[in-house]
Scaffold this active site. Structure first.
Site, PDB file in Angstrom:
ATOM      1  N   ARG A 130       2.856 -10.082  -3.537  1.00 20.03           N
ATOM      2  CA  ARG A 130       2.962 -11.370  -3.591  1.00 20.03           C
ATOM      3  C   ARG A 130       4.495 -11.855  -3.214  1.00 20.03           C
ATOM      4  O   ARG A 130       4.813 -12.813  -2.794  1.00 20.03           O
ATOM      5  CB  ARG A 130       2.559 -11.726  -5.081  1.00 20.03           C
ATOM      6  CG  ARG A 130       1.290 -11.632  -5.339  1.00 20.03           C
ATOM      7  CD  ARG A 130       1.140 -12.399  -6.581  1.00 20.03           C
ATOM      8  NE  ARG A 130       1.237 -11.497  -7.877  1.00 20.03           N
ATOM      9  CZ  ARG A 130       0.681 -10.406  -8.305  1.00 20.03           C
ATOM     10  NH1 ARG A 130      -0.495 -10.218  -7.867  1.00 20.03           N
ATOM     11  NH2 ARG A 130       1.007  -9.636  -9.292  1.00 20.03           N
ATOM     12  N   ASN A 146       0.744  -1.287   0.180  1.00 17.39           N
ATOM     13  CA  ASN A 146      -0.274   0.016  -0.037  1.00 17.39           C
ATOM     14  C   ASN A 146       0.718   1.310  -0.005  1.00 17.39           C
ATOM     15  O   ASN A 146       0.416   2.389  -0.395  1.00 17.39           O
ATOM     16  CB  ASN A 146      -0.804  -0.112   1.098  1.00 17.39           C
ATOM     17  CG  ASN A 146      -2.037  -1.089   1.263  1.00 17.39           C
ATOM     18  OD1 ASN A 146      -2.440  -1.470  -0.072  1.00 17.39           O
ATOM     19  ND2 ASN A 146      -2.548  -1.490   2.221  1.00 17.39           N
ATOM     20  N   ASP A 203       2.578  -2.720  -7.310  1.00 18.12           N
ATOM     21  CA  ASP A 203       2.270  -2.733  -5.986  1.00 18.12           C
ATOM     22  C   ASP A 203       1.654  -4.299  -5.721  1.00 18.12           C
ATOM     23  O   ASP A 203       1.908  -4.876  -4.566  1.00 18.12           O
ATOM     24  CB  ASP A 203       1.224  -1.642  -5.487  1.00 18.12           C
ATOM     25  CG  ASP A 203      -0.138  -1.749  -6.402  1.00 18.12           C
ATOM     26  OD1 ASP A 203      -0.170  -2.680  -7.241  1.00 18.12           O
ATOM     27  OD2 ASP A 203      -0.951  -0.870  -6.269  1.00 18.12           O
ATOM     28  N   ASP A 244       1.612   1.410  -9.910  1.00 15.60           N
ATOM     29  CA  ASP A 244       0.209   0.854  -9.739  1.00 15.60           C
ATOM     30  C   ASP A 244       0.330  -0.684 -10.312  1.00 15.60           C
ATOM     31  O   ASP A 244      -0.224  -1.500  -9.661  1.00 15.60           O
ATOM     32  CB  ASP A 244      -0.659   1.592 -10.489  1.00 15.60           C
ATOM     33  CG  ASP A 244      -2.198   1.173 -10.207  1.00 15.60           C
ATOM     34  OD1 ASP A 244      -2.417   0.867  -9.134  1.00 15.60           O
ATOM     35  OD2 ASP A 244      -3.111   1.034 -11.205  1.00 15.60           O
ATOM     36  N   ASP A 256      -5.816   0.143  -4.061  1.00 11.87           N
ATOM     37  CA  ASP A 256      -5.340   0.257  -5.596  1.00 11.87           C
ATOM     38  C   ASP A 256      -6.649   1.288  -6.330  1.00 11.87           C
ATOM     39  O   ASP A 256      -6.318   2.349  -6.880  1.00 11.87           O
ATOM     40  CB  ASP A 256      -5.160  -0.832  -6.296  1.00 11.87           C
ATOM     41  CG  ASP A 256      -4.286  -0.742  -7.411  1.00 11.87           C
ATOM     42  OD1 ASP A 256      -4.773   0.190  -8.313  1.00 11.87           O
ATOM     43  OD2 ASP A 256      -3.266  -1.692  -7.740  1.00 11.87           O
ATOM     44  N   HIS A 257      -7.688   0.532  -6.154  1.00  8.56           N
ATOM     45  CA  HIS A 257      -8.828   1.208  -7.128  1.00  8.56           C
ATOM     46  C   HIS A 257      -9.251   2.490  -6.447  1.00  8.56           C
ATOM     47  O   HIS A 257      -9.856   3.299  -6.990  1.00  8.56           O
ATOM     48  CB  HIS A 257     -10.033   0.221  -6.976  1.00  8.56           C
ATOM     49  CG  HIS A 257      -9.664  -0.838  -7.874  1.00  8.56           C
ATOM     50  ND1 HIS A 257     -10.346  -2.160  -7.863  1.00  8.56           N
ATOM     51  CD2 HIS A 257      -8.621  -1.295  -8.729  1.00  8.56           C
ATOM     52  CE1 HIS A 257      -9.759  -2.913  -8.694  1.00  8.56           C
ATOM     53  NE2 HIS A 257      -8.839  -2.429  -9.095  1.00  8.56           N
ATOM     54  N   ASP A 311      -6.932   5.005  -7.784  1.00  5.72           N
ATOM     55  CA  ASP A 311      -7.438   5.412  -9.452  1.00  5.72           C
ATOM     56  C   ASP A 311      -8.632   6.416  -9.499  1.00  5.72           C
ATOM     57  O   ASP A 311      -8.458   7.189 -10.161  1.00  5.72           O
ATOM     58  CB  ASP A 311      -7.911   3.898  -9.928  1.00  5.72           C
ATOM     59  CG  ASP A 311      -6.517   2.853 -10.024  1.00  5.72           C
ATOM     60  OD1 ASP A 311      -5.386   3.350  -9.902  1.00  5.72           O
ATOM     61  OD2 ASP A 311      -6.944   1.699 -10.271  1.00  5.72           O
TER      62      ASP A 311
END
Length: 471
Positions: free
Chosen positions: A181, A126, A176, A173, A194-195, A198
């Site tokens: 992972r 994040n 991340d 973007d 994330d979104h 955006d």
């Protein structure tokens, strides 16, 4: 005797003695749904129900409320917060399901992986997302300073910075998730974070484009902003109903191509005479093609259109096409076909509130307000609705067809339009105050939701360390 005759909800067979505690947990889950409370059931049987068993069996009674509808008010959340207990369980089990990847996605994937390997292992995913968002914030502030209302072109270096920040933002973007992972910290919160960024950064993209094509102070800018933000809302609206987030149309056009194209085109514009390019009428732009095209056969309205307006028109047409495809995918989805005709109607009605926000912006005379104030206020209002449907999509919670958060903006726009005694300075003051309200509302809503999810998942937002019970 009664307890031994309990029926297991998994295999529809009488429970053995060793299944008795778990059966009680199932009964407790149902009791919780009926607001009886599992504690009452536990006391009645004098047996303790392990929390992990109750949590596991909650899956049998959690209801996907995206298949239901409500008009004005979503069902109240027990215990406070924005997300219900069932919604938090859905989020904990959520798995991201994107649509197919484009050829450019597959080509650039090794580069994104290589760049991610350069990041320190202690850096939270994040934080990578936030770093990308800060690029957008930096460029947005610079553009605001040199082109307050997007009516004059900013300096060349500022335009180049905006293009570079667009490329950097989208690259981070894409990194991340790989960092998550790589550090073993993947979680549904990452998708929400994330979104969420955006939809806020969409304001930066509109500002950078509008600044170098100089369409501020006109309805052309509002046409650009509403087409972008409404299309973004519809992508999340589609995921809400189909549980698949669209990010490309075919193998050749998707968000990767769009974001990198915006960044590269913006950087290219730092090296050209923007006023000479974008303020020309289409008659002059097409003059070199007069040997092949008889310009007299083209409509005069088109020939008199300035090149900047032609570019905006092309973007709007593309956005309308994407919206049409989104509606088609939703109304033909298995969740809304067959005997679910009412669901299709309710799904379409969920677009009414964001559409009303967009339409209300056009009701405001451009001479009565500063473009930037109207843009930011509208952008924050639409971002709030978008963030809410993103969270509710993952939580599988019912999203009201009429969102009351839109009412302040609708009321203010009508006030500005019809109050003849209201001055331009007064209009700007009212919009400025409303902008702060929406900023507070957005941050407050996001903060409460993030804290709920972090506590549910046992994680921190910006740290890789797991939460302990004492936290």
């Amino acid at each position: 005797m009664v307890l031994k005759s309990l029926v297991c909800t998994r295999n529809n067979k009488p429970c053995d003695c060793d299944r008795l505690p778990q059966s009680i947990a199932i009964m407790g889950a149902h009791a919780d749904k009926l607001r009886v409370g599992r504690n009452t059931l536990t006391k009645a049987t004098s047996m303790k129900v392990p929390d992990e068993w109750a949590e596991e069996d909650m899956r049998d009674v959690d209801v996907d409320e995206t298949l239901s509808s409500c008009l004005l008010f979503e069902p109240p959340v027990e215990g406070g917060g924005n997300i219900s207990p069932a919604g938090l369980r859905f989020i904990a089990r959520h798995q991201y399901r994107p649509s197919e990847y484009t050829h450019l996605d597959n080509f650039l994937n090794p580069m994104w992986t290589g760049l991610t390997e350069l990041l320190p292992m202690w850096l939270a995913p994040n934080a990578v997302t936030t770093l990308g968002g800060l690029h957008c914030g930096l460029a947005y502030g610079v553009l605001w300073y040199y082109s307050p209302d997007m009516e004059v072109s900013p300096p060349d270096w500022a335009v180049f910075l905006a293009g570079w920040c667009t490329v950097a933002y989208y690259t981070l973007d894409c990194m991340d998730g790989k960092q998550a992972r790589r550090t073993g910290s993947s979680s549904p919160l990452g998708q929400l974070f994330d979104h969420g960024f955006d939809c806020i950064c969409a304001l930066f993209f509109m500002s950078s484009t509008a600044s170098f094509v100089m369409i501020g102070g006109t309805y052309w800018y509002l046409l650009l902003q509403t087409s972008i933000q409404f299309a973004f809302f519809m992508a999340q609206w589609e995921e809400y109903h189909t549980h698949v987030l669209p990010h490309c149309t075919g193998k050749w056009l998707g968000v990767t191509e769009t974001n990198y194209a915006i960044g590269l085109v913006t950087m290219f514009n730092a090296f050209v005479d923007r006023e000479a390019v974008y303020l020309r009428p289409m008659r002059e732009v097409l003059a070199p093609l007069s040997k092949f095209i008889d310009l007299n056969n083209l409509p005069p309205v088109f020939l008199d259109l300035e090149f900047r307006h032609f570019c905006v028109s092309g973007w709007v047409v593309m956005s309308l096409g994407l919206m049409a495809f989104s509606i088609r995918r939703v109304v033909t989805h298995k969740n809304l076909t067959g005997n679910a005709s009412n669901r299709r109607r309710y799904a379409i009605l969920k677009l009414a509130t964001p559409f009303a926000l967009c339409a209300a912006a056009f009701a405001v005379p451009t001479s009565m307000v500063r473009t930037r104030y109207l843009s930011v206020t509208l952008g924050l209002a639409l971002s709030l609705l978008t963030k809410k449907i993103i969270v509710f999509s993952m939580a599988k919670m019912s999203y009201a067809m009429v969102q009351l958060d839109a009412l302040p903006f609708l009321a203010v726009t009508m006030w500005i339009r019809y109050d003849r005694n209201l001055t331009k300075e007064g209009s700007d003051f009212v919009l400025g105050a409303l902008c702060f309200w929406y900023a507070f509302r957005l941050l407050r809503w996001a903060n409460v939701s993030i804290n709920q999810i972090c506590h549910k998942l046992g994680i921190y937002c910006f740290r890789l360390k797991k939460r302990t019970k004492s936290d």
